[in-house]
Design a protein around this motif. Structure first.
Motif, short mmCIF file in Angstrom:
data_model
loop_
_atom_site.label_atom_id
_atom_site.label_comp_id
_atom_site.label_asym_id
_atom_site.label_seq_id
_atom_site.Cartn_x
_atom_site.Cartn_y
_atom_site.Cartn_z
N LEU A 225 0.82 -1.20 0.00
CA LEU A 225 0.00 0.00 0.00
C LEU A 225 0.86 1.26 0.00
O LEU A 225 0.57 2.24 -0.69
CB LEU A 225 -0.94 -0.02 1.21
CG LEU A 225 -2.14 0.92 1.17
CD1 LEU A 225 -3.02 0.62 -0.03
CD2 LEU A 225 -2.95 0.78 2.46
N GLN A 226 1.94 1.24 0.80
CA GLN A 226 2.86 2.39 0.83
C GLN A 226 3.50 2.61 -0.54
O GLN A 226 3.57 3.74 -1.03
CB GLN A 226 3.95 2.17 1.88
CG GLN A 226 3.49 2.36 3.31
CD GLN A 226 3.27 3.82 3.65
OE1 GLN A 226 3.72 4.73 2.95
NE2 GLN A 226 2.53 4.06 4.72
N ARG A 227 3.94 1.53 -1.17
CA ARG A 227 4.63 1.68 -2.44
C ARG A 227 3.67 2.10 -3.54
O ARG A 227 4.02 2.92 -4.40
CB ARG A 227 5.35 0.37 -2.79
CG ARG A 227 6.52 0.09 -1.86
CD ARG A 227 7.28 -1.17 -2.18
NE ARG A 227 8.50 -1.23 -1.37
CZ ARG A 227 9.39 -2.20 -1.43
NH1 ARG A 227 9.22 -3.21 -2.27
NH2 ARG A 227 10.47 -2.16 -0.66
N ILE A 228 2.47 1.56 -3.53
CA ILE A 228 1.48 1.95 -4.52
C ILE A 228 1.22 3.45 -4.43
O ILE A 228 1.02 4.14 -5.42
CB ILE A 228 0.16 1.18 -4.30
CG1 ILE A 228 0.34 -0.29 -4.67
CG2 ILE A 228 -0.97 1.78 -5.12
CD1 ILE A 228 -0.85 -1.14 -4.28
N GLY A 229 1.23 3.96 -3.19
CA GLY A 229 0.91 5.37 -2.97
C GLY A 229 1.89 6.35 -3.56
O GLY A 229 1.63 7.56 -3.59
N ARG A 230 3.05 5.86 -4.06
CA ARG A 230 3.98 6.79 -4.70
C ARG A 230 3.47 7.21 -6.07
O ARG A 230 3.98 8.18 -6.64
CB ARG A 230 5.36 6.13 -4.90
CG ARG A 230 6.08 5.68 -3.64
CD ARG A 230 6.11 6.72 -2.54
NE ARG A 230 5.20 6.34 -1.48
CZ ARG A 230 4.41 7.16 -0.84
NH1 ARG A 230 4.36 8.42 -1.14
NH2 ARG A 230 3.62 6.72 0.11
N ALA A 231 2.47 6.50 -6.62
CA ALA A 231 1.92 6.85 -7.94
C ALA A 231 0.65 7.68 -7.76
O ALA A 231 -0.18 7.39 -6.90
CB ALA A 231 1.60 5.59 -8.73
#
Length: 806
Positions: free
Chosen positions: A341-347
Motif C-alpha cells: 500500500l505504501q509503495r502503490i501510494g507513490r503513484a
C-alpha cells in the motif's frame, strides 16, 4: 474538538483559494486539535495531504505569532523524505511570503550548518530520530528545545515498534521535560492498531490525551499482476523474466518507480533495463548504499521530472511525493499488504485519483502471494503492528546522551524514561543495571578504564567521566548498525557509495562488479576504501547480507486459504491452476490448518518438504535445527533450502517419521544450543555492543574496519560468556537473536502445532508444489540474477518430472 476554532489565518486562506483548493476535513480537525492543546494521530490514505495536515497548525501559529525560536520539529524515518518534505513545504511558505525558515538536519547535513542550527535554529527543523538524539547530547539542548511547541512524526508505523522507535520515544520524553507544553503529532497511512500508536505517542501512555483523526477513503488503486504471455515461472524471485514488459510500461507512462526488495536486485534490474532501452530514456537507480551525491541527483531529477523511471528499494517507499509518477512496479512479491500500500501510494499522489501499480511475481507461489496482497489491499486488511518492551542497549545509548549534556539524578532520569511507553514498565533493578553498565561496563569489565564512562559524585549526580567519552558518544551514536562497509570511489576521489566488507573481501585487483549502475574494475584496496575504474568487461552483481523480507502472517494465511478453496483457482492463470490440480492429484493440497509434509527420493537423495508458510527467517532457523536433529538420529543430512512457503531438507537416509523432527522440545534443546554455538549470537552481540556504546566504530579522524570491530566485540563476548553470562548486553543480544534474527514467534507456533496438524505423504518422486523450493538446492550462495537462464531451464526439467502423469 468541534468547539475549537478551525479557521485559518488570511495568508493560508488566500494560498488555498489561489489554487482553487479548500482544506480537507481531517486537516481542519488537526488544526482544531492543536488549538485544543491535544496530541493527535492522523490516519489517512496516501495523497490525502497528511504532511500538510501535520504542519498546518504550526504554519498557522507562526503566521499569527511570529517567533525566531525553534517551533516545530519534524521527525522522518528517511533522509530522502526529510529532504522531499522541505522541498514541498518551502513552496507554500515562499508563495505566502511569510518569514518561516525550514531546514533539514540528518547525517548528510554539513558540520558547519549543524553548529549554526544549535545556535540559531530555524522555526521548523526536519530531522531523524538519530539526529534528534545527538542534539540532546549537547549542553545547550535544554535551551534549544525550551520553546518547542510541536513535534510531527511522519510515517510513524515505519519505526515505532522497533529500536528506532525506542530511541525516539526516549527522546520525546526528554524534550517534553524541557518543553512541558509540547504537543505531539503522528501521521500514517497504514496503521492497523490506532490505539496502540496513540498510547505510544502519548506521554506516560495517556491514550485519552491523543485525538484520533481519520481521513476520508481515497480512490481505490488500480493494481494488475503482469504475466508475460500468461506464463508464471516455476522458480526465481526477481521477476527479471519480465524486463521487456517493464520497459514497455516505462515507455507508455510519464514517470515510473520500480521497487525492488533488495539492493542487489535494484542494480540487476537497472542494468537489465538499460540493455534494452532502445529509446535511451533517462532511468536512474536509488538505494541506501549509494553515495549522498548519487542519491540526491536521482531525487532532484525525479522532483524536476527529468527521469522517466527510477529503480529503487525501501529507501524511497515512504511518503515521498513526486507528482509526475503515474505508475509503480513491484519486482517480486511485496511480502506485506502494508508495504504494498505504501509503495502503490507513490503513484498519482492524490486522494481522488487511483494509483496505478503492476506486480511481477517471481514464481508460482509468489503469484499466489501477489494475488493475496491485492485482495488484502482491496479489503483494507493491513499487517499487524507488534509493540514490545524497549531494548536495553537503546536505553543505555540514550542515558549516555543525556549525561553528555548535563549531570542527572538517577530517580529523576528513571521517571523521565518511564514516560516513554516502551519503558513504562522498566524495573528499578534493570535500570540500575543499565547505569552500572554505562558506569564501568559491568562486573567483568570494571577493571578497564576504557569502560568507565560515568561516575557518581558526592552530590548524588551522575556525570561523564571524561570529555573524551562525550566525543566518543557523538561520533559513534546511532541505532542502525549496518554490516561493515567499504567505500567505493574512483582514483580522482569521486565517491559512488558503499558495499559490504564481506563482499569486498572477495575482490582482488582486476575483478569486476556492478554498482551504482556502472560496471567497475577494482584497481586496489586501501584500508576501508575500494579504488575502482569504469570498465566494459562482464561484471558480477554485488551481494548483500542484509535482513531478508519475509512474507507476513497476514499474506501467508491468505495464501493458505487460496490453496484450500478450489473456487478461487479460477482466478489464477492456466499454468498456476494446472500446477495446483496436478499437486492435488499427485499428493495433496494442505488445508488452512494443516502442515503438509512430503517425503520422496530425487537424484539419489531422500528429501522432506514441509509447507508451513511461516516465512523465510523461521524456515532458515528450522532448517538448522532439523538437520542437527537428523544428524543425532543417524539420518545423515546433507543440507536444506528454504523460501517463504516451504522448507526442504535432504540426506542419505529416508525420513519415515517427520513428526519426531518437529517436536516442540527442539526449542528447549537444539535451539538454545545452536544459537549459543553459532555466529548468530555473536552477530547480535556486536550490534548491541555498538548501540550500547561498549565498542566504538570510529575514532576522531579514523574509522575502524569491520574486522577490527568484530575482533573487539568477539573478545568482549567471550569474556562475558565465561565470567558474567547474565551481563546486560548478553541478555539484550539473546533477545535480539530470538525475536528478530530467527522470527522465533512464528517458529514456536509452527512447532507447537506441527504434531496435531501434520499430514505426511510419502511419494515415489518430487511433487509439483516442491519444485519452486527444490530448484534452490546448490544455488543458495549464487548472487541474485546470476545464471537466471540456467535456473529456469533446470526448473523446467524438475517440473517435467513432477507434472508427469503415469
Amino acid at each position: 474538538m468541534a468547539d475549537e476554532d478551525p479557521s485559518l489565518p488570511d495568508p493560508l486562506t488566500r494560498w488555498f483559494a489561489a489554487r482553487g483548493w479548500a482544506p480537507r476535513r481531517h486537516q481542519l480537525e488537526m488544526l482544531a486539535a492543536a488549538r485544543a492543546g491535544r496530541h493527535a494521530l492522523l490516519v489517512a490514505p496516501t495523497g490525502a495531504g497528511k504532511t500538510l495536515a501535520g504542519f498546518l497548525p504550526s504554519l498557522a501559529e507562526l503566521i499569527e505569532s511570529p517567533s525566531e525560536r525553534l517551533h516545530t520539529l519534524y521527525i522522518s524515518p528517511l533522509k530522502a523524505l526529510a529532504v522531499d518534505v522541505r522541498r514541498n513545504l518551502l513552496t507554500p511558505i515562499e508563495e505566502m511570503g511569510v518569514p518561516i525558515r525550514v531546514e533539514t538536519r540528518t547525517g548528510d547535513t554539513p558540520h558547519e550548518r549543524k553548529v549554526r542550527q544549535r545556535a540559531r535554529p530555524p522555526q521548523i527543523l526536519l530531522t531523524t530520530p538519530e539526529s534528534l538524539s545527538l542534539l540532546l547530547s549537547y549542553e545547550d539542548s535544554a535551551m534549544m528545545f525550551a520553546d518547542l511547541k510541536t513535534v510531527v512524526i511522519d510515517e510513524v508505523h515505519a519505526f515505532a515498534t522497533g529500536k528506532r522507535g525506542d530511541l525516539l520515544a526516549l527522546a520525546l520524553a526528554r524534550v517534553q521535560r524541557f518543553a512541558p507544553g509540547l504537543r505531539r503529532v503522528a501521521l500514517s497511512a497504514t496503521v492497523d492498531d490506532p490505539d496502540g500508536y496513540r498510547a505510544w505517542l502519548a506521554p506516560h501512555g495517556d491514550i485519552d490525551s491523543v485525538a484520533l483523526v481519520q481521513g476520508d477513503k481515497g480512490a481505490d488503486p488500480n493494481i494488475a499482476i503482469l504475466l508475460p504471455e500468461g506464463i508464471v515461472p516455476w522458480a526465481g524471485h526477481s521477476g527479471v523474466y519480465a524486463i521487456p514488459q517493464v520497459m514497455a510500461e516505462i515507455e507508455t507512462h510519464k514517470t515510473t518507480i520500480i521497487f525492488c526488495n533488495t539492493r542487489g536486485l535494484a542494480e540487476l534490474v537497472f542494468q537489465q533495463l538499460w540493455k534494452i532501452n532502445e529509446m535511451k530514456l533517462p532511468i536512474g537507480v536509488h538505494h541506501g548504499s549509494l553515495s549522498l551525491e548519487a542519491r540526491r541527483r536521482a531525487e532532484d531529477a525525479m522532483a524536476e521530472g527529468r527521469l522517466r523511471a527510477l529503480v529503487a528499494t525501501a529507501s524511497l517507499d515512504l511518503g515521498v511525493d513526486w507528482g509526475d509518477v503515474d505508475c509503480v512496479i513491484q519486482m517480486g512479491a511485496p511480502k506485506g499488504s502494508s508495504r504494498l500500500l505504501q509503495r502503490i501510494g507513490r503513484a498519482n499522489h492524490r486522494l481522488d485519483e487511483p494509483s496505478e501499480a503492476v506486480l511481477i511475481p517471481g514464481n508460482r507461489f509468489e503469484y499466489l502471494e501477489a494475488r493475496a496482497a491485492l485482495d488484502a489491499v482491496e479489503q483494507g486488511e493491513l499487517d499487524p503492528d507488534v509493540f514490545r518492551p524497549g531494548a536495553l542497549d537503546v536505553l543505555a545509548q540514550h542515558v549516555m546522551a543525556c549525561a553528555c549534556a548535563m549531570p542527572f539524578e538517577a530517580t529523576e532520569m528513571l521517571h523521565e524514561v518511564r514516560a516513554a511507553l516502551p519503558y513504562s514498565a522498566l524495573a528499578d533493578e534493570t535500570f540500575e543495571r543499565v547505569l552500572s553498565f554505562i558506569a564501568d561496563g559491568g562486573y567483568s569489565l570494571r577493571a578497564y578504564d576504557r569502560f568507565k564512562r560515568l561516575t557518581k559524585g558526592k552530590d548524588g549526580l551522575w556525570r561523564v567521566t571524561s570529555p573524551a567519552f562525550v566525543a566518543q558518544h557523538r561520533l559513534n551514536a546511532g541505532i542502525i548498525v549496518e554490516a561493515p562497509m567499504l567505500e567505493v570511489r574512483f582514483k580522482n576521489g569521486r565517491r559512488l557509495g558503499k558495499i559490504e566488507e564481506a563482499f569486498g573481501a572477495q575482490l582482488s585487483p582486476g575483478d569486476t562488479f556492478v554498482f551504482a549502475g556502472l560496471a567497475l574494475e577494482v584497481e586496489r584496496v586501501e584500508a576501508t576504501d575500494l579504488i575502482v575504474r569504469a570498465t566494459a568487461k562482464q561484471a558480477r552483481y554485488v551481494s548483500y547480507m542484509g535482513a531478508r523480507l519475509a512474507i507476513t502472517a497476514t499474506l501467508a494465511n491468505r495464501v493458505r486459504a487460496f490453496l484450500h478453496d478450489r473456487s478461487q483457482w479460477r482466478r489464477f492463470p492456466d499454468d498456476v491452476r494446472e500446477w495446483l490440480e496436478a499437486q492435488q492429484y499427485r499428493s495433496a493440497i494442505p488445508g488452512p490448518d494443516q502442515l503438509l509434509v512430503e517425503t520422496f527420493p530425487h537424484e539419489g537423495r531422500h528429501h522432506m518438504v514441509a509447507y508451513s508458510f511461516e516465512g523465510w527467517n523461521a524456515h532458515q532457523s528450522l532448517g538448522m535445527l532439523i538437520t542437527r536433529r537428523m544428524e543425532a538420529m543417524g539420518l545423515k543430512p546433507l543440507g536444506f533450502v528454504a523460501n517463504d512457503y516451504a522448507l526442504a531438507v535432504y540426506g542419505l537416509e529416508k525420513i519415515t517419521d517427520p513428526a519426531a523432527l518437529f517436536s516442540p522440545d527442539i526449542l528447549e534443546h537444539e535451539f538454545v544450543d545452536w544459537v549459543q554455538q553459532s555466529a548468530l549470537l555473536k552477530r547480535a552481540f556486536r550490534e548491541v555492543a555498538i548501540i550500547g556504546g561498549l565498542v566504538e566504530r570510529q575514532h576522531p579522524g579514523r574509522k575502524k574496519t569491520g574486522r577490527q570491530v568484530t575482533f573487539s566485540t568477539d573478545l568482549i563476548y567471550d569474556v562475558l560468556r565465561k565470567y558474567e553470562p547474565d551481563h546486560l548486553l548478553l541478555r539484550a543480544a539473546w533477545a535480539d537473536a530470538r525475536a528478530r534474527m530467527t522470527d522465533v514467534g512464528r517458529l514456536a507456533h509452527l512447532l507447537d502445532t506441527a504434531g496435531e496438524r501434520m499430514l505426511h505423504i510419502d511419494l515415489p518422486r518430487v511433487s509439483p508444489m516442491a519444485v519452486p523450493v527444490l530448484i534452490m538446492i546448490g544455488r543458495e550462495s549464487v548472487p541474485q540474477g546470476a545464471g537466471e537462464d540456467a535456473l529456469l531451464m533446470e526448473a523446467e526439467q524438475i517440473a517435467a518430472e513432477a507434472m508427469r502423469i503415469d
